[in-house]
Scaffold this active site. Structure first.
Site, mmCIF file in Angstrom:
data_model
loop_
_atom_site.group_PDB
_atom_site.id
_atom_site.type_symbol
_atom_site.label_atom_id
_atom_site.label_comp_id
_atom_site.label_asym_id
_atom_site.label_seq_id
_atom_site.Cartn_x
_atom_site.Cartn_y
_atom_site.Cartn_z
ATOM 1 C CB CYS A 114 12.438 -6.776 21.352
ATOM 2 S SG CYS A 114 10.901 -6.164 21.940
ATOM 3 C CG HIS A 260 14.326 -3.473 19.939
ATOM 4 N ND1 HIS A 260 13.437 -3.300 18.929
ATOM 5 C CD2 HIS A 260 13.704 -3.501 21.237
ATOM 6 C CE1 HIS A 260 12.271 -3.488 19.582
ATOM 7 N NE2 HIS A 260 12.525 -3.370 21.016
ATOM 8 C CG ASN A 290 9.221 -1.083 21.073
ATOM 9 O OD1 ASN A 290 9.286 -2.131 20.218
ATOM 10 N ND2 ASN A 290 9.377 -1.334 22.264
HETATM 11 O O1 UT7 Z 1 10.671 -3.314 23.107
HETATM 12 C C1 UT7 Z 1 10.466 -4.266 24.322
HETATM 13 C C2 UT7 Z 1 11.260 -3.947 25.499
HETATM 14 N N1 UT7 Z 1 10.581 -2.904 26.518
HETATM 15 C C3 UT7 Z 1 11.363 -1.949 26.890
HETATM 16 O O2 UT7 Z 1 12.649 -1.875 26.676
HETATM 17 C C4 UT7 Z 1 10.935 -0.895 27.641
HETATM 18 C C5 UT7 Z 1 11.461 -0.405 28.766
HETATM 19 N N2 UT7 Z 1 11.169 0.406 29.908
HETATM 20 C C6 UT7 Z 1 10.827 1.685 29.507
HETATM 21 O O3 UT7 Z 1 11.210 2.194 28.506
HETATM 22 C C7 UT7 Z 1 10.404 2.554 30.863
HETATM 23 O O4 UT7 Z 1 10.238 1.975 31.908
HETATM 24 C C8 UT7 Z 1 8.909 3.044 30.352
HETATM 25 C C9 UT7 Z 1 8.919 4.120 29.344
HETATM 26 C C10 UT7 Z 1 8.057 1.894 30.018
HETATM 27 C C11 UT7 Z 1 8.347 3.925 31.473
HETATM 28 O O5 UT7 Z 1 9.301 4.863 31.925
HETATM 29 P P1 UT7 Z 1 9.634 5.186 33.482
HETATM 30 O O6 UT7 Z 1 10.783 6.175 33.542
HETATM 31 O O7 UT7 Z 1 10.312 3.505 33.909
HETATM 32 O O8 UT7 Z 1 8.439 5.381 34.251
HETATM 33 P P2 UT7 Z 1 7.711 4.811 35.250
HETATM 34 O O9 UT7 Z 1 7.050 3.338 34.804
HETATM 35 O O10 UT7 Z 1 8.561 4.712 36.599
HETATM 36 O O11 UT7 Z 1 6.528 5.745 35.631
HETATM 37 C C12 UT7 Z 1 6.878 7.008 36.260
HETATM 38 C C13 UT7 Z 1 5.599 7.737 36.457
HETATM 39 C C14 UT7 Z 1 4.584 6.892 37.498
HETATM 40 O O12 UT7 Z 1 3.876 7.911 38.365
HETATM 41 P P3 UT7 Z 1 4.154 8.072 39.531
HETATM 42 O O13 UT7 Z 1 4.050 6.752 40.122
HETATM 43 O O14 UT7 Z 1 5.504 8.548 39.675
HETATM 44 O O15 UT7 Z 1 3.046 8.998 40.221
HETATM 45 C C15 UT7 Z 1 3.623 6.318 36.215
HETATM 46 O O16 UT7 Z 1 2.355 6.310 36.708
HETATM 47 O O17 UT7 Z 1 4.822 8.041 35.196
HETATM 48 C C16 UT7 Z 1 3.739 7.681 35.040
HETATM 49 N N3 UT7 Z 1 3.319 7.064 33.757
HETATM 50 C C17 UT7 Z 1 2.575 7.988 32.921
HETATM 51 N N4 UT7 Z 1 2.665 9.310 32.850
HETATM 52 C C18 UT7 Z 1 2.126 9.920 31.823
HETATM 53 C C19 UT7 Z 1 3.281 5.904 33.250
HETATM 54 N N5 UT7 Z 1 2.934 5.969 31.874
HETATM 55 C C20 UT7 Z 1 2.743 7.184 31.739
HETATM 56 C C21 UT7 Z 1 2.344 7.887 30.485
HETATM 57 N N6 UT7 Z 1 2.059 9.391 30.622
HETATM 58 N N7 UT7 Z 1 1.947 7.284 29.627
#
Ligand code: UT7
Length: 333
Positions: A114, A260, A290
């Site tokens: 990135c 980014h 992204n």
């Molecule tokens: O460009 C490279 C750098 N990358 C980044 O900067 C990414 C940084 N991180 C993020 O953008 C976020 O962490 C994500 C968008 C990847 C994830 O968002 P989050 O708010 O951190 O969600 P999480 O991983 O804590 O997941 C929350 C819940 C989980 O379910 P439970 O355990 O609460 O029941 C996940 O299993 O959301 C669930 N989940 C989804 N639900 C629906 C994870 N992915 C999905 C999905 N659709 N696609």
């Protein structure tokens, strides 16, 4: 003293639009979840029949060359940032050079994910300042979609990443010209390499590619999303402040900040931390997802075409991602 300025910008995104509703059909996700957590509504996926990293980069480059008012043959060096090259080797820089008909000039590939475009831009700046080259194409291009796992297991990663290319023509200019790259600040912390990575096929295993790697999905991107998010919001702010301090400038001097495009929540958090107004920040992740190294040059080019960036503006670009790596650059347009 010779300075390096951005003389032209361009971008290319594939035609195929994939909405959150399209993803709902193949994995357990929802438009609401994706929008709330990432800000993304739709993204572009490449067409395997016609798009490659190299030819998307070349199409973006042609726009940058045209805007700069030079001929293709005037380009004397190519730097391509990508983590999704068309081949394992050689890098796609040489393929892009071939697409552009620029046989003979040097072509360098950068793999800083990135932050790749800013790392690439900083290299171009040094070459220009030392009078090594005069017109350098700096390109970020990625095809992420072919590596995404389009099912429930892969949903946390798959809904975010997408394809596209952006280019900047970095040109030598003299002291009298106010425009120029003011500074670049580059950082990395390899202790976090495995928090966002694709492990295989890597060289340091007995076999380069095995069935287990495919079954265990170590050939797919692994991302510790929460940890990446926490580090990103700290590092973005740090590296932008570092750039401002180095140039004795204030947040209020920034005409436009282009982060980014990793996650709209990250951009909004950073905007709030720094006290930037809505018209000082440009985001387009809503429409493109992204696109890793391509996200900043795509956004720069689009902001320019929409009249949100113009000559004389102070532009700040900043990135954080795999490595971890993070970087910023201040540019007088
Ligand atoms: O460009 C490279 C750098 N990358 C980044 O900067 C990414 C940084 N991180 C993020 O953008 C976020 O962490 C994500 C968008 C990847 C994830 O968002 P989050 O708010 O951190 O969600 P999480 O991983 O804590 O997941 C929350 C819940 C989980 O379910 P439970 O355990 O609460 O029941 C996940 O299993 O959301 C669930 N989940 C989804 N639900 C629906 C994870 N992915 C999905 C999905 N659709 N696609």
């Amino acid at each position: 003293m010779t300075k390096a300025k951005i003389a032209g910008l361009g971008h290319f995104v594939p035609e195929r639009v994939v909405t959150n509703f399209d993803l709902e059909k193949v994995m357990d996700t929802s438009d609401t979840w994706i929008k709330e957590r990432t800000g993304i509504s739709e993204r572009r996926y490449f067409d395997p029949e016609k798009d490659t990293v190299a030819n998307m980069g070349a199409r973006a480059s042609m726009q940058a060359i045209e805007q700069a008012g030079i001929q293709v043959k005037d380009v004397d060096f190519i730097i391509l940032a990508t983590i999704t090259p068309d081949y394992f080797f050689p890098g796609s820089g040489v393929l892009m050079q071939r697409e552009l008909g620029l046989e003979g000039i040097g072509a360098l590939d950068i793999r800083n994910a990135c932050s790749g475009f800013i790392y690439a831009l900083s290299i171009a700046e040094q070459y220009v300042k030392t009078n090594t080259y005069k017109n350098i194409l700096v390109v970020g291009a990625e095809i992420q979609s072919s590596a995404l796992e389009m099912n429930d297991r892969g949903r946390a990663v798959s809904v975010i990443f997408a394809d596209g290319a952006g280019a900047a023509l970095v040109q030598a200019t003299d002291d009298q010209d106010e425009a120029g790259i003011l500074s670049s600040h580059l950082h990395a912390d390899g202790r976090f390499a495995e928090e966002l990575y694709v492990k295989d096929p890597g060289s340091s295993r007995k076999e380069r590619l095995t069935k287990d790697m495919v079954d265990d999905i170590t050939i797919r991107a692994h991302m510790n999303g929460n940890l990446v998010f926490k580090h990103a919001i700290v590092r973005f702010q740090e590296v932008i402040n570092e750039a401002l301090q180095a140039n004795k400038l204030q947040v209020s001097d920034i005409d436009m900040m282009i982060p980014h495009q990793a996650n709209l929540r990250i951009s909004q958090f950073v905007q709030k931390q720094l006290g930037l107004s809505d018209n000082q920040v440009f985001n387009n992740i809503m429409r493109y997802g992204n696109t890793t190294a391509a996200s900043i040059p795509i956004a720069m080019s689009e902001a320019w075409k929409q009249g949100k960036l113009s000559q004389g503006d102070l532009l700040c670009i900043a990135a954080f991602g795999s490595g971890f790596t993070w970087a910023s650059s201040l540019i007088k347009l």
